[in-house]
Write a protein that holds these residues in place. Structure first.
Motif, PDB file in Angstrom:
ATOM      1  N   THR A 237       0.829  -1.201   0.000  1.00  0.00           N
ATOM      2  CA  THR A 237       0.000   0.000   0.000  1.00  0.00           C
ATOM      3  C   THR A 237       0.868   1.258   0.000  1.00  0.00           C
ATOM      4  O   THR A 237       2.081   1.193   0.191  1.00  0.00           O
ATOM      5  CB  THR A 237      -0.861   0.073   1.285  1.00  0.00           C
ATOM      6  N   LEU A 241       3.784   1.139  -3.032  1.00  0.00           N
ATOM      7  CA  LEU A 241       3.128   0.714  -4.263  1.00  0.00           C
ATOM      8  C   LEU A 241       3.847   1.360  -5.452  1.00  0.00           C
ATOM      9  O   LEU A 241       4.076   2.566  -5.466  1.00  0.00           O
ATOM     10  CB  LEU A 241       1.669   1.195  -4.197  1.00  0.00           C
ATOM     11  N   SER A 247      -3.118  -1.776  -7.225  1.00  0.00           N
ATOM     12  CA  SER A 247      -2.928  -2.555  -6.000  1.00  0.00           C
ATOM     13  C   SER A 247      -2.024  -3.746  -6.289  1.00  0.00           C
ATOM     14  O   SER A 247      -2.021  -4.277  -7.401  1.00  0.00           O
ATOM     15  CB  SER A 247      -4.271  -3.029  -5.428  1.00  0.00           C
ATOM     16  N   THR A 248      -1.252  -4.146  -5.303  1.00  0.00           N
ATOM     17  CA  THR A 248      -0.323  -5.266  -5.463  1.00  0.00           C
ATOM     18  C   THR A 248      -0.409  -6.170  -4.237  1.00  0.00           C
ATOM     19  O   THR A 248      -0.468  -5.682  -3.108  1.00  0.00           O
ATOM     20  CB  THR A 248       1.133  -4.768  -5.608  1.00  0.00           C
TER      21      THR A 248
END
Ligand code: ATP
Length: 455
Positions: A237, A241, A247-248
Motif C-alpha cells: 500500500t 506501491l 494494487s499489489t
C-alpha cells in the motif's frame, strides 16, 4: 524444511545443483551457475508453470521476446526514469548499500560508521552498447523484467490469434538488475529468470481478476510442494506501491532468512499499454502516462458490445524462477532420524519436480546379464518422456540410495540375480520417502512408473 541457507548452499554445491558463477576466477557477485541437477530442477519448475499458465487454460498465449530491445521501450515504460533503489555510501569503509534494506539509514551496515551519505537514487538497469559505433545514441539496456516484451507485442499477438478480452500472454526468460547488494544465495541476484503473465481484461473487471490470480498463484505454489504455513500475503500500500500499480499483493515464502517476496501480483491498470500506444489521447486512459512520440501502433482492442477501441487493464502475476527454486529446495530439505540410529538427508520434491525421476542400478557391476537388463529398462523408461532416467553402475546400491535421497530421486530400481534367474524378471523398486521396497516384474515397470508420476 532447511533451517539455514548454509546447509542448502553446501548441498547444492556438493551434489551439483548450483555453483558460484565464475568460481575459478574468484567468483562474480550476484551470478550463479546451475549444474547438472539444478538445470533439471529449473526446467521442471518452468514446465510446471507453463503447463498451468498456458496448456491448462484456453485463454493464454505464450511468447519469447528478445532480451535486447529498442531503448524507447525503457523510456516509455518508465524504467529509465524510475527503476531505482535508494542507495547509501559509507565514507569510512567505501561500501554501498541499499537504504531500504539497512537496519538504520544513518549507520553503515558493514562497519558501523555514522559517516554515511543521505540516500540517493541508483538506476538498476545494465546499460549496454549496441553495434560497432559507440556514441550517445547507441545505447540500450538489458531488460530488467520480461513484461515489456509482452506489451510491445500486444498487437502482434492479438492480430495473429484473434483474441478477445479477457486473455493473457505468458513468458519465461532472463532479466537483469544491477542490484546494489546481491545476497542470500540465489534469492537476490543480478541475472535471474522470471515467469510472467500479463492478463488483459476490461476496465471494471480488473479487481475480480486480480483476486482470481492471487488465489490461483498461491494454489500453484502449494502444488509445487510449498507448505501453507510457510506462505503469506502482503498487501502493498501507499508509498511502497509502484507508480503504475493500483494494487499489489506480494506472495511471501518463509526462506531460511525469513518471510520474503516470492511473487508479486499487481493490478497495472492501463498504464503499460497506455504508455506504449500511439494516439494516447484517443483512449481516455485512466493511468498517468508519459506522452509517447515514437510508438507506431495502437495497443487497443475492439470492444464488440460497445463497438469502440479500448486499452485493456492488465493483471500481472510475476514470479522469480530462481527464488521459486530456492523456495522449493528449502521446503523439500529434510533431515531424518532413522530407526537404526543413523540419519539421512532427503530432498522431498514433488515427483514432477525431481531432477532425476528414476535411478536404475545393477546390483553387480560385472555381470553382463544384469547390466543388459538394467540398460534395457533405462531405455524403456526414458522413452516415456517423464524426464531424466539415470542408469548408474557403481555396484554399491546402499550408497546409491543415500545419494539419490539427497538429490530427491523418487524411485530407485535395482536389478539383481533374481531379476535374471526368476521368471518374470522381478526388480526391486525402492521409494524415497517411505524407503519401502517392493518387487515388480520388469515388464510391468513402465506402467508402474507412469502411474507413479502421472497421478
Ligand atoms: P524485491 O523487492 O525483492 O527487490 P521486486 O518487488 O523488485 O523484488 P518485482 O519487480 O516485483 O520484484 O519482480 C517480480 C519477481 O521477480 C520477484 O517477486 C522475484 O521473485 C523476482 N526477482 C526480482 N528481483 C530479483 C533478483 N534480484 N533476484 C532474483 N529474483 C528477483
Amino acid at each position: 524444511p532447511a533451517k539455514t541457507m548454509d546447509e542448502l548452499v553446501s548441498l547444492c554445491k556438493r551434489r551439483g545443483f548450483i555453483f558460484q558463477g565464475s568460481e575459478i576466477y574468484g567468483g562474480m557477485q550476484g551470478a550463479y551457475d546451475y549444474g547438472p541437477l539444478g538445470i533439471e530442477l529449473k526446467n521442471n519448475l518452468k514446465a510446471a508453470w507453463w503447463r498451468s499458465m498456458v496448456y491448462e487454460r484456453d485463454d493464454v498465449e505464450g511468447l519469447d521476446a528478445a532480451i535486447i530491445q529498442n531503448k524507447h521501450v525503457y523510456k516509455y515504460s518508465g524504467h529509465e526514469d524510475t527503476f531505482t533503489d535508494p542507495m547509501v555510501d559509507c565514507h569510512e569503509c567505501k561500501s554501498r548499500m541499499r537504504a531500504d534494506h539497512m537496519k538504520d539509514i544513518k549507520v553503515c551496515d558493514n562497519c558501523g560508521s555514522t559517516n554515511v551519505t543521505a540516500p540517493r537514487d541508483f538506476n538498476l538497469m545494465f546499460k549496454t552498447n549496441v553495434g560497432p559505433m559507440v556514441n550517445e545514441e547507441s545505447y540500450t539496456y538489458l531488460r530488467p523484467e520480461t513484461a515489456q516484451g509482452i506489451f510491445t507485442n500486444f498487437k502482434n499477438v492479438v492480430d495473429s490469434t484473434s483474441r478477445t478480452l479477457p486473455f493473457g500472454i505468458a513468458q519465461i526468460g532472463k532479466s537483469f538488475r544491477n542490484e546494489i547488494t546481491p545476497r542470500n544465495f540465489i534469492f537476490r541476484v543480478r541475472e535471474f529468470e522470471q515467469m510472467e503473465l500479463e492478463f488483459f481484461c476490461k476496465p471494471g473487471e480488473d479487481e475480480k481478476w486480480h483476486e482470481f490470480w492471487v488465489g490461483a498463484r498461491k494454489q500453484w505454489w502449494l502444488d509445487q510442494g510449498l507448505a501453507e504455513e510457510n506462505i503469506e500475503f502482503e498487501y502493498v500500500t501507499g508509498d511502497d506501491l509502484a507508480h503504475y500499480s493500483k494494487s499489489t499483493v506480494d506472495i511471501l515464502y518463509k526462506f531460511p532468512h525469513g518471510f520474503e517476496e516470492l511473487e508479486g501480483v499487481a493490478n497495472r491498470t492501463d498504464y503499460d499499454l497506455g504508455s506504449h500506444t500511439k494516439a494516447q489521447e484517443e483512449f481516455g486512459l485512466s493511468a498517468k502516462v508519459k506522452k509517447n512520440e515514437h510508438s507506431t501502433a495502437k495497443l487497443a482492442i475492439r470492444d464488440l458490445e460497445e463497438n469502440k477501441w479500448e486499452v485493456p487493464f492488465c493483471i500481472e502475476p510475476s514470479a522469480g524462477l530462481d527464488r521459486g527454486l530456492l523456495a522449493v529446495m528449502t521446503e523439500a530439505y529434510t533431515e531424518e532420524e532413522l530407526p537404526n540410529g543413523s540419519s539421512r538427508t532427503v530432498l522431498k520434491f514433488k515427483p514432477h519436480l525431481a531432477p532425476i525421476k528414476v535411478a536404475i542400478m545393477p546390483l553387480k557391476k560385472n555381470k553382463p546379464e544384469i547390466v543388459a537388463l538394467a540398460k534395457e529398462l533405462k531405455n524403456k523408461l526414458q522413452k516415456l518422456g517423464l524426464g531424466r532416467i539415470l542408469y548408474e553402475n557403481t555396484g554399491n546400491v546402499g550408497k546409491g540410495y543415500r545419494r539419490h535421497d539427497e538429490v530427491g530421486t523418487p524411485i530407485c530400481v535395482t536389478v539383481d540375480f533374481d531379476s535374471i534367474e526368476q521368471e518374470g524378471a522381478p526388480v526391486t523398486v525402492r521409494d524415497r520417502d517411505t524407503m519401502e521396497q517392493i518387487v515388480v516384474p520388469a515388464a510391468e515397470l513402465p506402467a508402474y512408473v507412469i502411474n507413479y508420476f502421472i497421478n
